[in-house]
Write a protein that holds these residues in place. Structure first.
Motif, short mmCIF file in Angstrom:
data_model
loop_
_atom_site.label_atom_id
_atom_site.label_comp_id
_atom_site.label_asym_id
_atom_site.label_seq_id
_atom_site.Cartn_x
_atom_site.Cartn_y
_atom_site.Cartn_z
N ARG B 104 -36.51 3.09 -20.29
CA ARG B 104 -35.35 4.36 -20.36
C ARG B 104 -36.37 5.68 -20.13
O ARG B 104 -36.93 6.79 -19.62
N ARG B 105 -37.18 5.71 -21.70
CA ARG B 105 -37.83 6.57 -21.82
C ARG B 105 -39.25 6.71 -21.47
O ARG B 105 -40.22 7.82 -20.51
N ILE B 106 -40.00 5.36 -20.86
CA ILE B 106 -41.09 5.71 -20.66
C ILE B 106 -40.54 5.92 -18.86
O ILE B 106 -41.05 6.69 -17.72
N LEU B 107 -39.85 5.83 -18.01
CA LEU B 107 -39.31 6.24 -16.53
C LEU B 107 -39.08 7.09 -16.44
O LEU B 107 -39.10 7.52 -15.14
N ASP B 108 -38.65 8.08 -17.96
CA ASP B 108 -38.15 9.51 -17.22
C ASP B 108 -39.40 9.89 -17.59
O ASP B 108 -38.74 11.54 -17.11
N ASN B 109 -40.10 10.14 -18.49
CA ASN B 109 -41.41 11.26 -18.23
C ASN B 109 -41.96 11.34 -17.35
O ASN B 109 -42.36 10.59 -16.40
N PRO B 110 -42.32 12.68 -17.40
CA PRO B 110 -43.14 13.53 -15.90
C PRO B 110 -43.76 12.73 -16.22
O PRO B 110 -45.04 12.88 -14.74
N LEU B 111 -45.16 12.10 -16.41
CA LEU B 111 -46.28 11.79 -16.74
C LEU B 111 -46.15 9.89 -16.09
O LEU B 111 -47.40 9.54 -15.40
N TYR B 112 -44.89 9.45 -16.59
CA TYR B 112 -45.12 8.30 -15.54
C TYR B 112 -44.83 8.31 -14.24
O TYR B 112 -45.86 7.27 -13.69
N LYS B 113 -44.48 8.78 -13.70
CA LYS B 113 -44.35 9.43 -12.04
C LYS B 113 -46.21 9.63 -11.27
O LYS B 113 -46.47 8.79 -10.64
N ASN B 114 -46.37 10.03 -12.40
CA ASN B 114 -48.36 9.94 -12.19
C ASN B 114 -48.56 9.01 -12.12
O ASN B 114 -49.55 8.86 -11.48
N ILE B 115 -48.73 8.52 -12.88
CA ILE B 115 -49.08 7.01 -13.48
C ILE B 115 -48.56 5.87 -11.94
O ILE B 115 -49.41 5.81 -11.57
N SER B 116 -47.46 5.63 -11.95
CA SER B 116 -47.41 5.13 -10.75
C SER B 116 -47.95 5.40 -9.72
O SER B 116 -48.07 4.00 -8.80
N GLU B 117 -47.88 6.46 -9.40
CA GLU B 117 -48.55 6.94 -7.94
C GLU B 117 -50.34 6.14 -7.89
O GLU B 117 -50.48 6.56 -6.77
N ARG B 118 -50.67 7.30 -9.57
CA ARG B 118 -51.83 6.79 -8.74
C ARG B 118 -52.67 5.95 -9.95
O ARG B 118 -54.02 5.18 -9.14
N PHE B 119 -52.43 5.78 -11.27
CA PHE B 119 -53.14 5.39 -12.28
C PHE B 119 -53.67 4.44 -12.39
O PHE B 119 -53.04 3.60 -11.45
N VAL B 120 -55.02 3.81 -12.40
CA VAL B 120 -56.06 2.19 -11.26
C VAL B 120 -55.28 1.64 -10.88
O VAL B 120 -54.85 0.60 -10.42
N GLN B 121 -55.18 2.46 -9.78
CA GLN B 121 -55.06 1.75 -8.77
C GLN B 121 -53.98 1.39 -8.76
O GLN B 121 -53.45 0.02 -8.07
N SER B 122 -52.63 1.93 -8.23
CA SER B 122 -51.56 1.05 -8.73
C SER B 122 -51.13 0.26 -7.53
O SER B 122 -50.68 -0.51 -7.73
N HIS B 123 -51.49 0.53 -6.46
CA HIS B 123 -50.90 0.06 -5.41
C HIS B 123 -52.50 -1.41 -5.07
O HIS B 123 -51.14 -1.79 -5.10
N ASP B 124 -52.93 -1.10 -5.49
CA ASP B 124 -53.34 -2.56 -5.76
C ASP B 124 -52.98 -3.79 -6.65
O ASP B 124 -52.79 -4.42 -6.08
N TYR B 125 -52.59 -3.31 -7.70
CA TYR B 125 -52.07 -4.02 -8.80
C TYR B 125 -50.72 -4.04 -8.28
O TYR B 125 -50.41 -5.78 -8.91
N ILE B 126 -49.63 -3.04 -7.39
CA ILE B 126 -48.49 -3.53 -7.63
C ILE B 126 -48.35 -4.62 -6.47
O ILE B 126 -47.46 -5.74 -6.05
N ALA B 127 -49.43 -4.83 -5.63
CA ALA B 127 -49.55 -5.30 -4.58
C ALA B 127 -49.45 -7.07 -4.72
O ALA B 127 -49.16 -7.97 -4.78
#
Lengths: 320, 378
Positions: B104-127
């Motif tokens: 919960r703490r991670i999901l609510d962190n304002p930086l998490y949104k940014n991570i999940s959108e951009r970090f470490v080529q997140s689209h690639d990894y998630i695919a």
């Protein structure tokens, strides 16, 4: 089209668009046009793929700009180098002051902190504008999927960072980015389904999420219109058996493939016209974004020649 | 493709990967049979309507009517899923977090949104991560995954490794040691000096806290990334590279094809999309087109004369049309030759090369998808 000429009066233009639509060629052509009109011009490639240099048939570009044509300088963005330059200027640290690990760590942090990496990249370009090093800065920007994050960086920083140098930078950057007469985004599209859809979405997000205005749309690779109405009738008549037979005999071989190639061109252009229409309806019209058309280039290869042709196509459009 | 369980469709942006992925999947469902799933990230609207891609992981079965409309009675089933990056990231965090409160703490962190959108080529990894999940659930005989648009096609392959590297990096370790004790660490001191001045202490503390939280996911993430890498390298997985014959995509596809074997991955084929028909570079036809342009005036007179096939047409009008025919052929020849040169550049290609011609119209229904499929399927 009266407001088109001021496209060339902008001091900072971000050229974006879906991947594969020819952003780099358009950026290069636009930069060449600005330079040929006597403006001291900088063109910057944001994603460092190296395509910009080949548009000018010049040596590979780096963070330090070099002249690729009269009045025209080219560079590639390097956020780490930009950060070093920024720190050197802001903290008055020498540019090579053993900051290797520090900048790497900073880069690492910046990849998590929204907007930090973007701010040092976009900031560098804004800085070139503010310091009046150039009359025009043309940015071969990231694709439309990433451009919003890049251009909304100052707002993102403002909401997360309360103090610090980065925060102090956002004010003057926003002044430049939001000045409609000085700065804008140019979206490149080809008249195809996905590029048009993405262009319409990007235009909406630019307006709602960034302070950067839409300076115009460049419709690239527009196929030629072979026939008017009456020509088309004659073409249909030529496709009849007797006519093609006549042509084949006269030319000493099958003439049908020549007609097929024309039919292919007409059909392809027609299917693209529908997308063009959708683009016009969504973004054109009174008070809408100016649309500029660049024809498909039937060239053996892309290089300086293609860049020159794009520049002259843009020039012709802007004088209309 | 008969012995494969996973087909990864990859290549540079804007070349029609989604269409090719849909084409391969629909051909497999039609003629090979079994339960086939196609996963995509961002399909064109009309194509997704035709196939029933729905957001938020809702898997849809392509209806019998859609197949009937294309004149095909499929041997198997075709299913379609649209990938939701954000939801996948959230699921990943929840799975790997040590407890619900941390998640919960991670999901609510304002930086998490940014991570999940951009970090470490997140689209690639998630695919690839979603692919792994689907494959281990074992519901499908064949999964065709369309890779997300990236700045560079190669990013997709490197995503799992980068994810693992991220968690084991020295930088992360330096950052996640309790903040103030860092001032004693000589190596990190210049960084803290700079970061303090630039970002401000408060923000730096926020970031450090986030990294510390995020690091609790480390073990799960690293183990999973390794499993994902193994699956990609498995014999049952094949990579189909899609490109057009334009300069920039070809360069990217070439780099990608070179990279595949060095990472132990199997290139199943190269699909060249939107290729001009080969007659357009026929030398005899080129000469004929030239002759047509030159003799347009004379031929127009013959055609439009009394009793001629174009009797009643204005000779000047016919002449213009004939000249345009010659000129147009000239133009397409230039493009066709440019494509041929690009094809030659792709010298080190895998054995299977399929051409899909530029069909002159968008693919927007199952019939169109299957038409592309017939070109690719061999």
């Amino acid at each position: 089209m009266a407001h088109l000429p001021d496209l060339l009066d902008r001091k900072l233009l971000f050229v974006t668009g879906k991947g594969g639509v020819g952003k780099t060629t358009i950026s290069a052509g636009l930069a060449l046009l600005c330079a040929s009109r006597g403006k001291r011009t900088l063109v910057c490639e944001m994603d460092a793929k190296g395509d910009l240099a080949s548009s000018f048939e010049a040596a590979p570009t780096g963070f330090d700009e070099h002249e690729v044509a009269p009045n025209l300088w080219a560079m590639s963005m390097d956020p780490e180098a930009s950060l070093r330059q920024y720190l050197a200027l802001q903290l008055r640290l020498p540019r090579a002051a053993g900051l290797g690990l520090a900048t790497r760590m900073f880069d690492f942090v910046a990849s998590a902190a929204p907007g930090v990496r973007e701010i040092v990249s976009v900031g560098k370009l804004c800085w070139e504008v503010r310091e009046r090093h150039y009359d025009a800065v043309i940015v071969d920007a990231v694709s439309s999927g990433h451009i919003i994050g890049q251009l909304s960086a100052p707002q993102a920083i403002n909401s997360l960072v309360q103090v610090g140098l980065v925060r102090q930078q956002t004010g003057w950057m926003l002044d430049i980015l939001s000045d409609r007469s000085a700065c804008g985004a140019l979206i490149v599209a080809t008249p195809e389904e996905m590029p048009v859809t993405e262009t319409i979405e990007t235009a909406a997000r630019l307006a709602s999420e960034t302070s950067v205005g839409l300076a115009g749309i460049v419709v690239n690779r527009v196929l030629p219109e072979l026939f008017g109405n009456r020509e088309e009738q004659a073409f249909e008549a030529l496709s009849g058996e007797r006519a093609t037979g006549h042509l084949s005999r006269a030319l000493g071989g099958e003439a049908l493939p020549l007609l097929d190639a024309a039919r292919w061109m007409v059909k392809t252009r027609r299917s693209r016209a529908a997308h063009l229409q959708r683009l016009r309806e969504a973004l054109g019209g009174p008070g809408g974004a100016p649309l500029v058309y660049v024809p498909y280039l039937f060239l053996r290869s892309y290089g300086l020649r293609a860049t020159r042709q794009v520049a002259s196509a843009l020039s012709a459009e802007l004088e209309n | 493709m008969a012995s494969k369980e996973i087909v990864v469709v990859c290549g540079p942006g804007g070349v029609g990967k989604t269409t090719v992925a849909a084409a391969l999947a629909s051909m497999a469902a039609s003629y090979q049979g079994g339960k086939v799933l196609v996963v995509t990230v961002d399909p064109a609207r009309r194509l997704s309507q035709a196939l029933g891609f729905e957001p938020l992981h809702r898997v849809q079965r392509v209806t019998g009517e859609a197949f009937a409309g294309a004149g095909v009675v499929p041997r198997g089933e075709l299913w379609a899923e649209m990938l939701d990056t954000k939801a996948s990231w959230d699921a990943l965090v929840s799975r790997h977090a040590p407890d619900k409160a941390t998640a919960r703490r991670i999901l609510d962190n304002p930086l998490y949104k940014n991570i999940s959108e951009r970090f470490v080529q997140s689209h690639d990894y998630i695919a690839v991560e979603r692919l792994f999940e689907l494959h281990s659930e074992g519901d499908y005989d064949l999964i065709v995954v369309d890779t997300p648009p990236t700045r560079n096609a190669v990013d997709f392959l490197l995503a799992p490794q980068r994810m693992a590297e991220f968690f084991s990096s020295r930088l992360l370790k330096l950052l996640t040691v309790p903040y103030r004790s860092h001032l004693a660490d000589a190596a990190a001191r210049p960084f803290y000096y700079v970061a303090d001045r630039v970002l401000g202490t408060k923000f730096l503390e926020d970031i450090t806290e986030f990294f510390i939280l995020f690091q609790t996911l480390s073990d799960g993430f690293v183990a999973r990334a390794k499993e994902v890498e193994r699956l990609l390298a498995d014999r049952r997985t094949t990579f189909v590279v899609v490109s057009t014959l334009e300069t920039v995509p070809v360069r990217e596809a070439e780099a990608f094809l070179r990279l595949l074997p060095t990472r132990g991955l199997h290139a199943g084929g190269l699909v060249l999309n939107r290729v001009l028909p080969s007659y357009m570079m026929d030398l005899t036809l080129s000469r004929r087109a030239e002759e047509l342009s030159q003799r347009a005036g004379e031929l127009a007179l013959e055609l439009s004369s009394d009793g001629g096939p174009l009797q009643g047409y204005d000779a000047a009008l016919v002449e213009r049309v004939l000249k345009e025919l010659g000129n147009n052929f000239d133009n397409v020849t230039v493009v066709a030759k440019r494509e041929a040169a690009q094809r030659a550049e792709l010298a080190r290609t895998p054995s299977v090369v399929a051409d899909v011609p530029e069909l002159g119209e968008d693919v927007h229904d199952l019939a169109g998808v299957l038409e592309v499929g017939r070109w690719v399927w061999s």
